[in-house]
Design a protein around this motif. Structure first.
Motif, mmCIF file in Angstrom:
data_model
loop_
_atom_site.group_PDB
_atom_site.id
_atom_site.type_symbol
_atom_site.label_atom_id
_atom_site.label_comp_id
_atom_site.label_asym_id
_atom_site.label_seq_id
_atom_site.Cartn_x
_atom_site.Cartn_y
_atom_site.Cartn_z
ATOM 1 N N UNK A 98 -20.266 20.742 -7.064
ATOM 2 C CA UNK A 98 -19.486 20.435 -8.043
ATOM 3 C C UNK A 98 -18.867 21.182 -9.306
ATOM 4 N N UNK A 99 -18.459 20.765 -10.326
ATOM 5 C CA UNK A 99 -17.948 21.765 -11.354
ATOM 6 C C UNK A 99 -18.704 22.463 -12.075
ATOM 7 N N UNK A 100 -20.026 22.149 -12.120
ATOM 8 C CA UNK A 100 -20.699 22.818 -13.084
ATOM 9 C C UNK A 100 -22.513 22.988 -12.492
ATOM 10 N N UNK A 101 -22.881 22.337 -11.410
ATOM 11 C CA UNK A 101 -24.046 22.327 -11.122
ATOM 12 C C UNK A 101 -24.581 23.326 -10.021
ATOM 13 N N UNK A 102 -25.899 23.503 -9.713
ATOM 14 C CA UNK A 102 -26.427 24.345 -9.154
ATOM 15 C C UNK A 102 -27.365 23.651 -8.011
ATOM 16 N N UNK A 103 -27.419 24.014 -6.752
ATOM 17 C CA UNK A 103 -28.308 23.753 -5.771
ATOM 18 C C UNK A 103 -29.404 24.900 -5.590
ATOM 19 N N UNK A 104 -30.592 24.828 -5.751
ATOM 20 C CA UNK A 104 -31.525 26.246 -5.535
ATOM 21 C C UNK A 104 -32.511 25.786 -4.796
ATOM 22 N N UNK A 105 -32.756 26.881 -3.956
ATOM 23 C CA UNK A 105 -33.826 26.911 -2.982
ATOM 24 C C UNK A 105 -34.655 27.818 -3.515
ATOM 25 N N UNK A 106 -35.987 27.130 -3.891
ATOM 26 C CA UNK A 106 -36.968 27.779 -4.621
ATOM 27 C C UNK A 106 -38.433 27.797 -3.887
ATOM 28 N N UNK A 107 -39.015 28.826 -3.675
ATOM 29 C CA UNK A 107 -40.142 29.014 -2.911
ATOM 30 C C UNK A 107 -41.343 28.763 -4.100
ATOM 31 N N UNK A 108 -42.020 27.842 -4.089
ATOM 32 C CA UNK A 108 -42.948 27.449 -5.191
ATOM 33 C C UNK A 108 -44.405 27.752 -4.689
ATOM 34 N N UNK A 109 -45.334 27.937 -5.712
ATOM 35 C CA UNK A 109 -46.695 28.382 -5.421
ATOM 36 C C UNK A 109 -47.413 27.015 -4.993
#
Length: 196
Positions: free
Chosen positions: A15-26
């Protein structure tokens, strides 16, 4: 609300101001997080979501992705980003990792290896040689592929790689002459996985 520590391994704009993050979590393995408005300069989330950051994240279930509700940076990529070779190397490692991780699955051994990798990379000075960084890349990819079950390291010198928990100059020096062989095994495992 789920709260855990995570390492940002991929960032996509949405979109205009969003992010999609791929995060490796504990605690949950790899998760996709939707960060609404995170690209806005005034966003409270923005400084905590850079690629390679180790952060504490909180999120809730959404329709397509988990929705990020809060984030707090524990350590940043600042020192990594100052060196192009370091940044590119970590980018390649995380690109492979992101493709290899299918779905959510907690993996404490992989989490510890990645945390140790980030810590070591942040400690490296800009004077570190390209040879050392290439050697490090081979070792961490070997460990990742072994932890994910694509490499059997029970034979020969490579059985010792599984026992490495903290990276340092001595480790890199020890395996410097085996870099080509390490990459040969890694590339063969990546090809056999069919994921990349």
């Amino acid at each position: 609300i789920y709260t855990t520590e995570g390492i940002v391994i991929k960032v996509r704009e949405s979109g205009e101001a969003d992010k999609i993050l791929s995060v490796f979590t504990k605690d949950f393995g790899r998760v996709e997080l939707f960060a609404k408005g995170a690209r806005n300069i005034k966003s409270k989330l923005n400084p905590h979501l850079d690629l390679f950051n180790h952060s504490r994240v909180s999120f809730i279930a959404g329709r397509e992705f988990f929705r990020l509700t809060d984030a707090l940076k524990i350590s940043s990529r600042k020192k990594i980003g100052e060196n192009l070779i370091k940044s590119q190397t970590l980018g390649r490692i995380f690109n492979i990792l992101e493709k290899m991780l299918q779905g959510q699955e907690k993996n404490e051994k992989l989490w510890r290896a990645l945390l140790s990798m980030i810590k070591y990379f942040n400690s490296l000075t800009n004077e570190v040689s390209k040879t050392q960084i290439i050697s490090f890349e081979g070792i961490i990819l070997f460990k990742i592929m072994h932890i994910l079950g694509y490499i059997d390291s029970t034979n020969g010198i490579f059985s010792e790689l599984d026992k490495i928990h903290e990276f340092n100059e001595i480790t890199l020096k020890k395996y410097e002459n085996s870099t080509k062989e390490i990459f040969k095994i890694v590339n063969s495992a990546i090809k056999a996985s069919g994921m990349v």
